[in-house]
Enzyme design. Structure first.
Site, PDB file in Angstrom:
ATOM      1  N   LYS A   1      51.265  -2.939  53.196  1.00 31.54           N
ATOM      2  CA  LYS A   1      49.886  -2.583  53.558  1.00 31.54           C
ATOM      3  C   LYS A   1      49.915  -1.958  54.943  1.00 31.54           C
ATOM      4  O   LYS A   1      50.273  -2.602  55.928  1.00 31.54           O
ATOM      5  CB  LYS A   1      48.983  -3.809  53.530  1.00 31.54           C
ATOM      6  CG  LYS A   1      47.522  -3.494  53.850  1.00 31.54           C
ATOM      7  CD  LYS A   1      46.671  -4.754  53.763  1.00 31.54           C
ATOM      8  CE  LYS A   1      45.215  -4.457  54.068  1.00 31.54           C
ATOM      9  NZ  LYS A   1      44.387  -5.691  54.029  1.00 31.54           N
TER      10      LYS A   1
ATOM     11  N   ARG B   1      35.376  -1.554  55.382  1.00 33.88           N
ATOM     12  CA  ARG B   1      34.923  -2.464  56.429  1.00 33.88           C
ATOM     13  C   ARG B   1      33.400  -2.425  56.569  1.00 33.88           C
ATOM     14  O   ARG B   1      32.781  -3.434  56.907  1.00 33.88           O
ATOM     15  CB  ARG B   1      35.629  -2.128  57.744  1.00 33.88           C
ATOM     16  CG  ARG B   1      37.109  -2.475  57.675  1.00 33.88           C
ATOM     17  CD  ARG B   1      37.909  -2.055  58.879  1.00 33.88           C
ATOM     18  NE  ARG B   1      39.320  -2.369  58.671  1.00 33.88           N
ATOM     19  CZ  ARG B   1      40.306  -1.889  59.406  1.00 33.88           C
ATOM     20  NH1 ARG B   1      40.046  -1.074  60.411  1.00 33.88           N
ATOM     21  NH2 ARG B   1      41.567  -2.210  59.144  1.00 33.88           N
TER      22      ARG B   1
ATOM     23  N   LYS C   1      49.488  -0.174  49.705  1.00 36.82           N
ATOM     24  CA  LYS C   1      48.121   0.177  50.087  1.00 36.82           C
ATOM     25  C   LYS C   1      48.155   0.883  51.432  1.00 36.82           C
ATOM     26  O   LYS C   1      48.758   0.352  52.366  1.00 36.82           O
ATOM     27  CB  LYS C   1      47.277  -1.099  50.180  1.00 36.82           C
ATOM     28  CG  LYS C   1      45.820  -0.871  50.560  1.00 36.82           C
ATOM     29  CD  LYS C   1      45.064  -2.185  50.635  1.00 36.82           C
ATOM     30  CE  LYS C   1      43.595  -1.951  50.973  1.00 36.82           C
ATOM     31  NZ  LYS C   1      42.852  -3.216  51.112  1.00 36.82           N
TER      32      LYS C   1
ATOM     33  N   SER D   1      39.135   2.777  50.037  1.00 33.25           N
ATOM     34  CA  SER D   1      37.766   3.260  50.206  1.00 33.25           C
ATOM     35  C   SER D   1      37.692   4.644  50.843  1.00 33.25           C
ATOM     36  O   SER D   1      36.843   5.462  50.479  1.00 33.25           O
ATOM     37  CB  SER D   1      36.979   2.265  51.047  1.00 33.25           C
ATOM     38  OG  SER D   1      37.582   2.095  52.332  1.00 33.25           O
TER      39      SER D   1
ATOM     40  N   ARG E   1      44.444  -3.785  63.730  1.00 37.11           N
ATOM     41  CA  ARG E   1      45.312  -4.728  63.036  1.00 37.11           C
ATOM     42  C   ARG E   1      46.764  -4.264  63.083  1.00 37.11           C
ATOM     43  O   ARG E   1      47.555  -4.564  62.197  1.00 37.11           O
ATOM     44  CB  ARG E   1      44.829  -4.893  61.597  1.00 37.11           C
ATOM     45  CG  ARG E   1      43.445  -5.518  61.552  1.00 37.11           C
ATOM     46  CD  ARG E   1      42.965  -5.807  60.162  1.00 37.11           C
ATOM     47  NE  ARG E   1      41.670  -6.495  60.260  1.00 37.11           N
ATOM     48  CZ  ARG E   1      40.659  -6.312  59.441  1.00 37.11           C
ATOM     49  NH1 ARG E   1      40.769  -5.474  58.425  1.00 37.11           N
ATOM     50  NH2 ARG E   1      39.530  -6.973  59.591  1.00 37.11           N
TER      51      ARG E   1
ATOM     52  N   GLU F   1      59.670  -5.548  53.675  1.00 34.74           N
ATOM     53  CA  GLU F   1      58.512  -6.393  53.371  1.00 34.74           C
ATOM     54  C   GLU F   1      58.446  -6.716  51.876  1.00 34.74           C
ATOM     55  O   GLU F   1      58.194  -7.858  51.475  1.00 34.74           O
ATOM     56  CB  GLU F   1      57.218  -5.690  53.807  1.00 34.74           C
ATOM     57  CG  GLU F   1      57.028  -5.575  55.305  1.00 34.74           C
ATOM     58  CD  GLU F   1      56.434  -6.837  55.910  1.00 34.74           C
ATOM     59  OE1 GLU F   1      56.342  -7.870  55.212  1.00 34.74           O
ATOM     60  OE2 GLU F   1      56.061  -6.790  57.100  1.00 34.74           O
TER      61      GLU F   1
ATOM     62  N   TYR G   1      38.094   2.370  42.839  1.00 31.94           N
ATOM     63  CA  TYR G   1      36.655   2.172  42.698  1.00 31.94           C
ATOM     64  C   TYR G   1      36.088   2.975  41.530  1.00 31.94           C
ATOM     65  O   TYR G   1      34.931   2.775  41.167  1.00 31.94           O
ATOM     66  CB  TYR G   1      35.958   2.542  44.011  1.00 31.94           C
ATOM     67  CG  TYR G   1      36.393   1.638  45.139  1.00 31.94           C
ATOM     68  CD1 TYR G   1      35.837   0.374  45.295  1.00 31.94           C
ATOM     69  CD2 TYR G   1      37.399   2.022  46.028  1.00 31.94           C
ATOM     70  CE1 TYR G   1      36.262  -0.478  46.301  1.00 31.94           C
ATOM     71  CE2 TYR G   1      37.826   1.186  47.041  1.00 31.94           C
ATOM     72  CZ  TYR G   1      37.252  -0.069  47.165  1.00 31.94           C
ATOM     73  OH  TYR G   1      37.685  -0.925  48.157  1.00 31.94           O
TER      74      TYR G   1
END
Length: 325
Positions: free
Chosen positions: A197, A207, A249, A275, A218, A234, A314
């Site tokens: 990610k 968000r 992602k 998004s 982040r 990872e 979506y």
């Protein structure tokens, strides 16, 4: 006059021929529909940054879940938006919290017709907007957060989640969640790890959708967009810790990562069309700059072609309904 002996165009001459030899196909069961549910509202609220998407009420969520299942969508991923937030994000594991109530609603509505996925994170539930518990330095305390994630996983499994999906990018999160689920008697609940990610600019509309309180970045836990080898490390660690599925992602800007991961692991690979990808395409189509339906399906086909077995998007229900025609 010489002529070519190889004529690949022969197999492109008609729509039926092109369909017959297509190397990559979209199917409704490949797609996962993310849905938002907000506590304390009477009517669904449109999300301005994501045209066509809403914050659902519990009742409208049930209807959206039923529509997705009827269209054959492979899964539904739920994100709760609580009315109140706390420093420790306690609403994320509250049995009466909005996410757990919504998971139970959807599980009751769709049964085993589609997979119900709970997202494990604290960012929607913390008043500071970060994904976990903060340490004295203001950064997320990795190890303190693991126990919170384990509590969230158990609460989601108890509410009816088919799969739990930790998205916080904490070191050791899969192992901690696996241990917590097993100790609570949920050995059969799979873990979909957000394994790669990235710290992406394309999360902005999400968000807004979850009314994030985040101030800052982040970048200390989400990955640097410049890195690929780090992603493979990872992913390898998550699989070793017990991940049943892994995710990349965002999807569209990281197709090279999707391909590398798909070639490297023996578990199913998901990719999340986020998004910002959704909003950018909708905006361009809204101006008439793109043919909307063609662009949507081309973007999803590219993610599948890169190696993702599962695409979180979506547009899942909409595309699944078209594929059913």
């Amino acid at each position: 006059m010489s002529y070519p002996s190889d004529r690949p165009r022969r197999l492109r001459r008609t729509a039926a021929l092109r369909a017959l030899v297509a190397e990559t196909r979209l199917h409704p069961s490949d797609l996962v529909q993310p849905l938002f549910v907000r506590e304390g509202i009477e009517e669904p609220r449109p999300i301005p940054s994501m045209p066509g998407q809403v914050q659902h009420t519990r009742e409208s969520l049930r209807k959206a879940a039923a529509a997705a299942a009827q269209a054959g969508v492979g899964g539904i991923m739920l994100f709760g938006v609580p009315a109140a937030k706390h420093a420790d994000g306690r609403g994320a594991w509250d049995p009466e919290g909005i996410a757990q109530l919504a998971l139970a609603d959807v599980a009751a509505e769709v049964g085993e017709a589609t997979v119900v996925i709970g997202d494990i994170n604290l960012d929607e539930y913390t008043d500071h907007g970060h994904v976990g518990l903060l340490g004295p330095d203001g950064d997320v305390d990795n190890d303190a957060t693991l126990s919170a994630y384990s509590r969230v996983a158990v609460a989601q499994a108890a509410a009816g989640a088919t799969i739990v999906a930790p998205s916080g990018m904490m070191d050791g999160q899969v192992a901690a969640i696996r241990a917590g689920l097993d100790a609570a008697g949920y050995q059969r609940v799979p873990i979909l790890a957000y394994a790669a990610k990235y710290d992406s600019a394309f999360y902005g509309p999400f968000r807004t959708a979850v009314e994030s309180s985040l101030v800052g970045t982040r970048s200390t836990h989400q990955q640097d967009p410049a890195n690929l080898r780090e992603s493979m490390r990872e992913v390898e660690l998550d699989v070793e810790e017990g991940a049943d599925l892994v995710m990349v992602k965002p999807a569209g800007l990281y197709l090279d990562v999707v391909r590398r991961v798909a070639d490297a692991v023996d578990v199913p690979v998901a990719a999340y069309q986020v998004s910002g990808e959704y909003a950018a395409l909708e905006a361009a189509a809204g101006h008439g700059w793109l043919q909307r339906e063609r662009a949507i399906e081309e973007s999803l086909t590219a993610i599948r072609r890169a190696g993702a077995r599962i695409v979180i998007t979506y547009w899942a229900t909409e595309v699944a309904q078209r594929l059913h025609r």
